[in-house]
Design a protein around this motif. Structure first.
Motif, short mmCIF file in Angstrom:
data_model
loop_
_atom_site.label_atom_id
_atom_site.label_comp_id
_atom_site.label_asym_id
_atom_site.label_seq_id
_atom_site.Cartn_x
_atom_site.Cartn_y
_atom_site.Cartn_z
N LEU A 1 0.94 -0.94 -0.08
CA LEU A 1 0.06 0.02 0.02
C LEU A 1 0.84 1.22 -0.14
O LEU A 1 0.49 2.40 -0.68
CB LEU A 1 -1.08 -0.03 1.29
CG LEU A 1 -1.98 -1.06 1.04
CD1 LEU A 1 -2.91 -1.25 2.58
CD2 LEU A 1 -2.89 -0.96 0.04
N CYS A 2 2.07 1.23 0.57
CA CYS A 2 2.88 2.29 0.82
C CYS A 2 3.56 2.98 -0.74
O CYS A 2 3.64 3.94 -1.06
CB CYS A 2 3.80 2.16 1.63
SG CYS A 2 3.73 2.11 3.33
N ILE A 7 3.23 6.44 -5.96
CA ILE A 7 3.10 6.72 -7.15
C ILE A 7 2.58 7.90 -7.63
O ILE A 7 3.17 8.77 -8.30
CB ILE A 7 2.28 5.50 -7.79
CG1 ILE A 7 2.87 4.27 -7.91
CG2 ILE A 7 1.76 5.88 -9.23
CD1 ILE A 7 2.13 2.91 -8.20
N PRO A 8 1.59 8.64 -6.84
CA PRO A 8 1.00 9.80 -7.27
C PRO A 8 1.99 10.88 -6.89
O PRO A 8 2.21 11.77 -7.78
CB PRO A 8 -0.23 10.21 -6.18
CG PRO A 8 -0.52 8.82 -5.84
CD PRO A 8 0.65 7.92 -5.83
N PHE A 94 10.59 1.89 -4.85
CA PHE A 94 9.69 1.04 -4.93
C PHE A 94 9.85 -0.34 -4.44
O PHE A 94 9.09 -0.93 -3.75
CB PHE A 94 8.83 1.08 -6.26
CG PHE A 94 7.93 2.31 -6.65
CD1 PHE A 94 7.16 2.92 -5.82
CD2 PHE A 94 8.17 2.69 -7.80
CE1 PHE A 94 6.42 3.91 -6.16
CE2 PHE A 94 7.46 3.93 -8.39
CZ PHE A 94 6.48 4.70 -7.44
N ALA A 95 10.69 -0.93 -5.01
CA ALA A 95 11.29 -2.17 -4.26
C ALA A 95 11.65 -2.36 -2.88
O ALA A 95 11.02 -2.95 -2.24
CB ALA A 95 12.49 -2.78 -5.30
N PHE A 96 12.42 -1.25 -2.54
CA PHE A 96 12.49 -1.23 -1.30
C PHE A 96 11.38 -1.01 -0.44
O PHE A 96 11.03 -1.76 0.78
CB PHE A 96 13.62 -0.07 -0.93
CG PHE A 96 13.81 0.25 0.63
CD1 PHE A 96 14.70 -0.73 1.35
CD2 PHE A 96 13.36 1.31 1.48
CE1 PHE A 96 14.98 -0.38 2.52
CE2 PHE A 96 13.59 1.47 2.80
CZ PHE A 96 14.55 0.38 3.23
N ILE A 97 10.35 -0.39 -0.75
CA ILE A 97 9.30 -0.09 0.11
C ILE A 97 8.33 -1.19 -0.11
O ILE A 97 7.82 -1.82 1.09
CB ILE A 97 8.27 1.21 -0.60
CG1 ILE A 97 9.21 2.49 -0.09
CG2 ILE A 97 6.69 1.17 0.07
CD1 ILE A 97 8.41 3.57 -0.69
N ILE A 98 8.23 -2.02 -1.08
CA ILE A 98 7.33 -3.19 -1.48
C ILE A 98 7.81 -4.30 -0.48
O ILE A 98 7.13 -4.99 0.21
CB ILE A 98 7.26 -3.50 -2.63
CG1 ILE A 98 6.44 -2.57 -3.47
CG2 ILE A 98 6.79 -5.01 -2.81
CD1 ILE A 98 6.27 -2.85 -4.97
N PHE A 99 9.40 -4.45 -0.64
CA PHE A 99 9.69 -5.67 0.34
C PHE A 99 10.14 -5.16 1.66
O PHE A 99 10.26 -6.25 2.29
CB PHE A 99 11.07 -5.98 -0.61
CG PHE A 99 10.57 -6.67 -2.02
CD1 PHE A 99 9.66 -7.74 -1.99
CD2 PHE A 99 11.27 -6.05 -3.04
CE1 PHE A 99 9.29 -8.33 -3.29
CE2 PHE A 99 10.63 -6.62 -4.28
CZ PHE A 99 9.85 -7.47 -4.26
#
Length: 100
Positions: A1-2, A7-8, A94-99
């Protein structure tokens, strides 16, 4: 969700930079046209310039116009550099936030 929340933020930044690029490009084009016009006037009026010894004045005028043009090109280059940094860093963020 983060990552969906990020993205915006990146889209708004890209939108802002694209508008600034278009404004800067318009200003650069106007200044380039002004410089080319001054140089063309200098070339076409070469006899008059030589007759009245205006070489230094015309050189200074064209140099001032060119300096303003280069100033705007440097300003645009800073935005371009920030855009490239943001584009190259967005995927790892994005990868850091997702994982993470």
């Amino acid at each position: 969700l983060c990552s969906y929340g990020m993205i915006p933020l990146f889209l708004v930044t890209q939108l802002y930079l694209s508008r600034k690029f278009s404004q800067c490009r318009k200003i650069t084009t106007e200044r380039s046209d002004k410089r080319i016009q001054a140089l063309s006037e200098f070339i076409h009026g070469c006899h008059v310039v030589k007759m009245y010894n205006w070489e230094k004045l015309m050189e200074d005028r064209i140099s001032q116009i060119r300096e303003k043009e280069l100033e705007n090109i440097r300003y645009t280059s800073r935005f371009r550099a920030f855009n490239m940094i943001q584009r190259s860093i967005s995927t790892p963020i994005f990868a850091f936030i997702i994982f993470g």
